[in-house]
Write a protein that holds these residues in place. Sequence first.
Motif, PDB file in Angstrom:
ATOM      1  N   PHE A 167       0.837  -1.205   0.000  1.00 56.29           N
ATOM      2  CA  PHE A 167       0.000   0.000   0.000  1.00 56.29           C
ATOM      3  C   PHE A 167       0.875   1.259   0.000  1.00 56.29           C
ATOM      4  CE2 PHE A 167      -2.460  -3.328   2.108  1.00 56.29           C
ATOM      5  CZ  PHE A 167      -3.666  -3.266   1.433  1.00 56.29           C
ATOM      6  N   ALA A 168       2.190   1.076   0.028  1.00 50.15           N
ATOM      7  CA  ALA A 168       3.126   2.186   0.226  1.00 50.15           C
ATOM      8  C   ALA A 168       3.073   3.192  -0.915  1.00 50.15           C
ATOM      9  CB  ALA A 168       4.543   1.651   0.379  1.00 50.15           C
ATOM     10  N   SER A 169       3.350   4.441  -0.552  1.00 50.12           N
ATOM     11  CA  SER A 169       3.281   5.544  -1.512  1.00 50.12           C
ATOM     12  C   SER A 169       4.512   6.442  -1.330  1.00 50.12           C
ATOM     13  CB  SER A 169       1.995   6.340  -1.241  1.00 50.12           C
ATOM     14  OG  SER A 169       1.920   7.495  -2.032  1.00 50.12           O
ATOM     15  N   GLY A 170       5.305   6.580  -2.398  1.00 50.41           N
ATOM     16  CA  GLY A 170       6.504   7.408  -2.327  1.00 50.41           C
ATOM     17  C   GLY A 170       6.170   8.823  -1.882  1.00 50.41           C
ATOM     18  N   GLY A 171       6.932   9.354  -0.931  1.00 49.70           N
ATOM     19  CA  GLY A 171       6.694  10.706  -0.433  1.00 49.70           C
ATOM     20  C   GLY A 171       5.807  10.770   0.796  1.00 49.70           C
ATOM     21  N   SER A 172       5.297   9.609   1.250  1.00 43.17           N
ATOM     22  CA  SER A 172       4.399   9.599   2.398  1.00 43.17           C
ATOM     23  C   SER A 172       5.182   9.568   3.709  1.00 43.17           C
ATOM     24  CB  SER A 172       3.446   8.404   2.308  1.00 43.17           C
ATOM     25  OG  SER A 172       2.289   8.669   3.073  1.00 43.17           O
ATOM     26  N   GLY A 173       4.459   9.695   4.817  1.00 39.83           N
ATOM     27  CA  GLY A 173       5.111   9.677   6.127  1.00 39.83           C
ATOM     28  C   GLY A 173       4.082   9.670   7.237  1.00 39.83           C
ATOM     29  N   TYR A 174       4.572   9.699   8.493  1.00 38.43           N
ATOM     30  CA  TYR A 174       3.665   9.700   9.649  1.00 38.43           C
ATOM     31  C   TYR A 174       2.985  11.054   9.829  1.00 38.43           C
ATOM     32  CZ  TYR A 174       5.970   5.345  11.111  1.00 38.43           C
ATOM     33  OH  TYR A 174       6.456   4.054  11.158  1.00 38.43           O
ATOM     34  N   ASP A 175       3.746  12.115   9.634  1.00 39.95           N
ATOM     35  CA  ASP A 175       3.241  13.481   9.798  1.00 39.95           C
ATOM     36  C   ASP A 175       2.160  13.742   8.735  1.00 39.95           C
ATOM     37  OD1 ASP A 175       2.866  16.259   9.743  1.00 39.95           O
ATOM     38  OD2 ASP A 175       4.999  16.733   9.896  1.00 39.95           O
ATOM     39  N   PRO A 176       0.952  14.213   9.138  1.00 31.67           N
ATOM     40  CA  PRO A 176      -0.108  14.473   8.146  1.00 31.67           C
ATOM     41  C   PRO A 176       0.315  15.473   7.069  1.00 31.67           C
ATOM     42  CG  PRO A 176      -0.982  14.662  10.383  1.00 31.67           C
ATOM     43  CD  PRO A 176       0.499  14.481  10.518  1.00 31.67           C
ATOM     44  N   LEU A 177       1.274  16.357   7.373  1.00 36.89           N
ATOM     45  CA  LEU A 177       1.744  17.323   6.380  1.00 36.89           C
ATOM     46  C   LEU A 177       2.529  16.637   5.257  1.00 36.89           C
ATOM     47  CD1 LEU A 177       2.456  20.269   5.425  1.00 36.89           C
ATOM     48  CD2 LEU A 177       4.477  20.097   6.906  1.00 36.89           C
ATOM     49  N   THR A 178       3.275  15.591   5.592  1.00 34.65           N
ATOM     50  CA  THR A 178       4.242  14.996   4.654  1.00 34.65           C
ATOM     51  C   THR A 178       3.604  14.565   3.335  1.00 34.65           C
ATOM     52  OG1 THR A 178       5.619  14.351   6.522  1.00 34.65           O
ATOM     53  CG2 THR A 178       6.073  13.264   4.436  1.00 34.65           C
ATOM     54  N   PRO A 179       2.536  13.744   3.331  1.00 38.11           N
ATOM     55  CA  PRO A 179       1.955  13.337   2.044  1.00 38.11           C
ATOM     56  C   PRO A 179       1.334  14.509   1.287  1.00 38.11           C
ATOM     57  CG  PRO A 179       0.601  12.550   3.852  1.00 38.11           C
ATOM     58  CD  PRO A 179       1.851  13.096   4.466  1.00 38.11           C
ATOM     59  N   LYS A 180       0.921  15.556   2.018  1.00 41.18           N
ATOM     60  CA  LYS A 180       0.316  16.715   1.344  1.00 41.18           C
ATOM     61  C   LYS A 180       1.362  17.472   0.523  1.00 41.18           C
ATOM     62  CE  LYS A 180      -3.415  17.551   4.635  1.00 41.18           C
ATOM     63  NZ  LYS A 180      -3.651  18.115   5.950  1.00 41.18           N
ATOM     64  N   LEU A 181       2.607  17.495   0.981  1.00 40.46           N
ATOM     65  CA  LEU A 181       3.659  18.241   0.277  1.00 40.46           C
ATOM     66  C   LEU A 181       3.813  17.751  -1.158  1.00 40.46           C
ATOM     67  CD1 LEU A 181       6.482  18.483   2.994  1.00 40.46           C
ATOM     68  CD2 LEU A 181       4.966  20.313   2.229  1.00 40.46           C
ATOM     69  N   LEU A 182       3.583  16.439  -1.385  1.00 39.09           N
ATOM     70  CA  LEU A 182       3.780  15.873  -2.725  1.00 39.09           C
ATOM     71  C   LEU A 182       2.503  15.269  -3.312  1.00 39.09           C
ATOM     72  CD1 LEU A 182       7.248  14.263  -1.985  1.00 39.09           C
ATOM     73  CD2 LEU A 182       6.837  16.104  -3.618  1.00 39.09           C
TER      74      LEU A 182
END
Length: 333
Positions: free
Chosen positions: A91-106
């Motif tokens: 299910f992994a997505s490049g650019g994702s992370g724990y912080d809710p901001l992180t996936p929004k950046l990309l």
Amino acid sequence: MRLPGNETVPAVIIFGDSIVETGNNNDLRTPAKCNFPPYGRDFQGGIPTGRFSNGKVPSDLIVKELGIKDLVPSYKDPNLKPNDLLTGVSFASGGSGYDPLTPKLLSVISLPDQLKQFKEYIGKLKANFGEDRTNFILTRSIILVVASSNDIANSYFASGIRKAQYDISSYTDFILGYASSFIKELYGLGARRVGVFGAPPLGCVPSQRTLFGGIGRVCSQQVNQASMMFNAKLSAELHSLKQHMPQARIVYFDVYNPLLHIIQNPATYGFQVVDKGCCGTGTLEVSISCNRLEPQTCTDESNYMFWDSYHPTERTYKILVGKVLNKYISSFF
């Protein structure tokens, strides 16, 4: 790889970021994708699949090592068949992370959205194979979570957004809270064997050397210390969660030290270049900036630890997966 006793691992199910993504970002409108050359140059048939490397990524190498299958499909693969679900997906997505901001950046798939897809996956298993088989898969599979790198490298250091709001100690506490909640949610959905990767030595990744390593492009101690601080907290938190989840095997995977050992002793592993990626100049190119129009891309990546300025080569991943599985696999049983 031989498992202890008569143990079986029917599937490997993966959440996280580009280290273990196998193509979920391909149809997203995001700069964080790589379904074009030269990515996949050494993959089967030289086909770029959305794996952030020249070949296979850890998800593939782990299922192969466990004797389950050769490759982990992405959950969003249009050719995914019901039988593929039985042995696991990413299910992994490049650019994702724990912080809710992180996936929004990309503009990529957040961990809560990966969890929604996991619930959908469980529903498909039940519909196709019944409740008992589904429960067997959920309780016996190894579930891997690989995140935190983009939180530290992008949301905190590169963008500076979180740096303006938190010092590194409070930021690592902040993302730890999300990591802990994620593990609890997996447990609530039936997962029992969960492996969580710590952060790598991010300060030594080529792009971080370029951004924060000065003229000499040395490893950034500040970024590495952030990785180490998060890892110490994550390891302690997972130990604490184990006390409250008696049926679960929750395992912390240290990738920081094995990767740092390669960086500090490249000749031991047969590498010549550890401070630059193979693609382009190797100092900043990643994803869409690492493309077929880069005339400087190396012709022989076997000498390189990194494929682009952020992601290791398949050869590096093989060394890492070998070390990590040998060390931790028995902890799941």
